[in-house]
Design a protein around this motif. Structure first.
Motif, PDB file in Angstrom:
ATOM      1  N   HIS A 330       0.809  -1.211   0.000  1.00 39.93           N
ATOM      2  CA  HIS A 330       0.000   0.000   0.000  1.00 39.93           C
ATOM      3  C   HIS A 330       0.851   1.274   0.000  1.00 39.93           C
ATOM      4  O   HIS A 330       0.306   2.376  -0.072  1.00 39.93           O
ATOM      5  N   GLU A 334       0.460   4.858  -6.598  1.00 40.18           N
ATOM      6  CA  GLU A 334      -0.594   4.409  -7.505  1.00 40.18           C
ATOM      7  C   GLU A 334       0.003   3.667  -8.698  1.00 40.18           C
ATOM      8  O   GLU A 334       0.071   4.174  -9.818  1.00 40.18           O
ATOM      9  N   GLU A 336       0.143   0.983 -11.623  1.00 36.08           N
ATOM     10  CA  GLU A 336      -0.852   0.437 -12.553  1.00 36.08           C
ATOM     11  C   GLU A 336      -1.175  -1.007 -12.218  1.00 36.08           C
ATOM     12  O   GLU A 336      -2.323  -1.442 -12.330  1.00 36.08           O
ATOM     13  N   HIS A 338      -1.033  -2.494  -9.198  1.00 36.22           N
ATOM     14  CA  HIS A 338      -1.802  -2.619  -7.963  1.00 36.22           C
ATOM     15  C   HIS A 338      -3.234  -2.136  -8.168  1.00 36.22           C
ATOM     16  O   HIS A 338      -4.189  -2.769  -7.701  1.00 36.22           O
ATOM     17  N   TYR A 339      -3.393  -1.044  -8.860  1.00 41.97           N
ATOM     18  CA  TYR A 339      -4.726  -0.494  -9.137  1.00 41.97           C
ATOM     19  C   TYR A 339      -5.123  -0.856 -10.572  1.00 41.97           C
ATOM     20  O   TYR A 339      -5.412  -0.009 -11.396  1.00 41.97           O
ATOM     21  N   TRP A 340      -5.141  -2.141 -10.819  1.00 39.22           N
ATOM     22  CA  TRP A 340      -5.393  -2.687 -12.153  1.00 39.22           C
ATOM     23  C   TRP A 340      -6.785  -2.379 -12.675  1.00 39.22           C
ATOM     24  O   TRP A 340      -7.042  -2.433 -13.879  1.00 39.22           O
ATOM     25  N   TYR A 341      -7.683  -2.077 -11.766  1.00 38.30           N
ATOM     26  CA  TYR A 341      -9.085  -1.878 -12.118  1.00 38.30           C
ATOM     27  C   TYR A 341      -9.401  -0.431 -12.474  1.00 38.30           C
ATOM     28  O   TYR A 341     -10.574  -0.094 -12.724  1.00 38.30           O
ATOM     29  N   ALA A 342      -8.386   0.444 -12.502  1.00 40.51           N
ATOM     30  CA  ALA A 342      -8.628   1.872 -12.750  1.00 40.51           C
ATOM     31  C   ALA A 342      -9.439   2.126 -14.013  1.00 40.51           C
ATOM     32  O   ALA A 342     -10.381   2.939 -13.999  1.00 40.51           O
ATOM     33  N   ASP A 353     -17.006  -0.599  -1.670  1.00 39.41           N
ATOM     34  CA  ASP A 353     -15.793  -1.380  -1.434  1.00 39.41           C
ATOM     35  C   ASP A 353     -16.093  -2.380  -0.320  1.00 39.41           C
ATOM     36  O   ASP A 353     -16.079  -2.033   0.870  1.00 39.41           O
ATOM     37  N   HIS A 361      -8.146   0.964  -1.306  1.00 35.84           N
ATOM     38  CA  HIS A 361      -8.890   0.966  -2.574  1.00 35.84           C
ATOM     39  C   HIS A 361     -10.054   1.961  -2.532  1.00 35.84           C
ATOM     40  O   HIS A 361     -10.398   2.553  -3.560  1.00 35.84           O
ATOM     41  N   PHE A 364      -8.414   5.198  -3.359  1.00 36.92           N
ATOM     42  CA  PHE A 364      -8.086   5.342  -4.782  1.00 36.92           C
ATOM     43  C   PHE A 364      -9.339   5.625  -5.607  1.00 36.92           C
ATOM     44  O   PHE A 364      -9.332   6.494  -6.491  1.00 36.92           O
ATOM     45  N   GLN A 368     -10.528   8.986  -7.989  1.00 37.97           N
ATOM     46  CA  GLN A 368     -10.951   8.933  -9.400  1.00 37.97           C
ATOM     47  C   GLN A 368     -12.286   9.645  -9.616  1.00 37.97           C
ATOM     48  O   GLN A 368     -12.819   9.622 -10.727  1.00 37.97           O
TER      49      GLN A 368
END
Length: 552
Positions: A330, A334, A336, A338-342, A353, A361, A364, A368
């Motif tokens: 953590h 940010e 890409e 780790h936050y693959w779902y962006a 969540d 998450h 994050f 967005q």
């Protein structure tokens, strides 16, 4: 004349099947309907069976279990009474079948077990046991007393089987479980001393290990509260039992070649019990030592790794990388990966969540531009989440305490995105969880989910060695790739895409420990695990899935 179905299970029984079928078809005062269930024999068994007026059913060997084979035969039976007979169990006379089903005339009786005598060539130890176990007086069976109910020579009321089929998941003892359940309902089981067959095995040590391994695995399932076979008890049985066997040989003045076999037999039996009660798998040749050695080095490896993984978050505090104990992943920013779902958050307005943990998450998703509600059952984790969101002054995110095992305290069709990372494996009822997620999702809303992979190379090694193989002791279920997709489809989701996460390796906890010291090194190690997972998806720790809600 009473019609009786006879189910005979076979696998490579060419040496016995002709004599058995001939004896069954010659039974008097009953009309036998013979059903042979074969598990893809590789010898002449099926060719020999084809010469008799019987029905042949072939089931795949890879899916064989005693319960599954019996259920296949019982399903094909048409008579009100169905008997189960081993392929190498030879009826004593032409009245065996009549005597076996006669107690079923009592409507309170659901099952009958017949008498078993040893074949003339039976080894002296099994002969001694069979003659002691099966007496000359018929009577009602009592759980825990001999003789027990056995499908080697038994008859069952078909109506009782329809209510209670045999358990197909047990490696052995499907007959024991069935008998216990029927007796628990107040039904009677009978021992018929005049329904006699010759049935015995001259097993090699490898065959004995496999048989007692299966019986011990079944014992662990049937009697989970009973103490496991202890090493000292097995050593005592090996010593005292061998001495008893030698005394039997001396008393009966039997040939000397039985003396060394007596010790090998006891050693094989107790090795099978030890391995089976601990879930240690035997090799294809029936050997124990390969996985026993593997167990010896995998156990400390796993233990030390668990210590390293637990220490990593606290080392983050000690090295002043964060004021709260967080997992090093953590702290990498940010990324890409780790936050693959962006990309999937684009176009969304509100996100839930589930199992938000420390809120990384949720934070994050709020950055967005989504309005986020995070929920978790752990108040300590929620404290970290509130601290993180307050630190970052995130006003579009809210965290609440709620149990994902229960009904969500949320209205229907509120969120167009639901995040459920590292959640489904901790839930007692995944079907209920997915139903609740589907309820709060808007039509065509997206579920972003991760699930652990149960079939990595390392997990197979742990499983073969009889060690816990789930990635975490709190996991209740893990999935294959096909399994998680099937679960989602049945819950009303269509999987849009899936991808691996990172490679499964016992070094992962040590990577986390190093990450608490050097984030730059940790980033390189994480990238290495990611590349390995993309190269070998089957060895990924889990799956990342994007699924769309189907229907309303």
């Amino acid at each position: 004349m009473t019609r009786v179905s006879v189910v005979i299970r076979t696998y490579n029984e060419a040496a016995h099947i002709e004599a058995t079928l001939r004896a069954v078809l010659e039974q008097r005062e009953v009309e036998p309907e013979v059903i042979v269930v074969d598990s893809e024999s590789t010898d002449r068994t099926r060719e020999l069976v084809a010469a008799f007026p019987v029905r042949l059913i072939v089931i795949p060997k890879k899916t064989f279990s005693y319960g599954r084979a019996l259920n296949a035969g019982f399903a094909a039976a048409t008579a009100p009474f169905v008997t189960s007979l081993s392929a190498h169990a030879l009826p004593f006379d032409r009245h065996w079948l009549r005597n076996l089903v006669r107690p079923l005339a009592d409507p309170l009786v659901d099952g009958v077990v017949g008498k078993t005598l040893p074949h003339p060539d039976c080894n002296p130890f099994d002969r001694r046991g069979l003659l002691r176990q099966y007496g000359v007086v018929s009577g009602y069976l009592c759980d825990g007393r001999i003789p027990g109910f056995s499908n080697a020579n038994s008859a069952v009321r078909r109506a009782a089987w329809e209510v209670e089929p045999f358990d197909e998941t047990l490696p052995y003892s499907e007959d024991v479980r069935w008998a216990r359940r029927r007796q628990g309902l107040g039904r009677y089981l009978v021992y018929a001393a005049d329904a006699v067959v010759y049935h015995s095995h001259n097993e090699t040590p490898a065959e004995l290990r496999r048989r007692f391994w299966g019986e011990s695995r079944a014992r662990e399932i049937l009697d989970p509260h009973n103490p496991r076979y202890r090493g000292t008890a097995l050593a005592w049985d090996l010593t005292a039992g061998t001495l008893y066997d030698w005394w039997t040989l001396a008393r009966e003045r039997l040939p000397w070649h039985w003396w060394p076999f007596a010790w090998r037999r006891r050693a094989a039996i107790n090795a099978g019990r030890y391995a089976g009660s601990r879930g240690i798998q035997l090799s294809a040749e029936g050997r124990l030592w390969p996985n026993l050695l593997r167990r010896a080095w995998l156990r400390p490896l796993r233990f030390l790794g668990s210590l390293a993984g637990r220490l990593a978050p606290y080392l983050v505090v000690w090295t002043r990388k964060h004021p709260r104990p967080l997992h090093p992943k953590h702290l990498l920013g940010e990324r890409e990966d780790h936050y693959w779902y962006a990309p999937e958050l684009a176009g969304g307005a509100r996100a839930l969540d589930v199992g938000c943990n420390v809120g990384a998450h949720s934070h994050f998703a709020a950055r967005q531009g989504l309005a986020v509600v995070g929920m978790d059952v752990d108040p300590r984790a929620l404290g970290h989440a509130r601290f993180l969101l307050g630190w970052e002054k995130m006003r579009r995110a809210l965290v609440v305490q709620a149990d994902a095992d229960r009904t969500f305290p949320l209205a229907d069709a509120v969120f167009d995105r639901v995040l459920a990372f590292d959640v489904i494996e901790h839930i007692a009822d995944p079907v209920h969880l997915l139903a609740e997620i589907r309820r709060v999702l808007t039509p065509d809303g997206l579920l972003l989910l991760t699930a652990p992979n149960a079939e990595t190379t390392w997990k197979k090694r742990y499983r073969a060695a009889g060690l816990p193989f789930f990635a975490d002791v709190s996991h209740r279920v893990e999935y294959t790739r096909a399994g998680i997709e099937k679960t989602l489809n049945e819950a009303g989701f269509a999987v849009l895409r899936d991808e691996p996460i990172v490679a499964d390796t016992p070094a992962a906890p040590w990577y986390d420990l190093l990450g608490a010291i050097s984030l730059k090194l940790y980033a390189r190690l994480a990238a290495k695990k990611r590349r390995a997972a993309l190269a070998r998806p089957a060895d990924s720790t889990g799956f990342r899935l994007v699924a769309r809600k189907v229907g309303k």
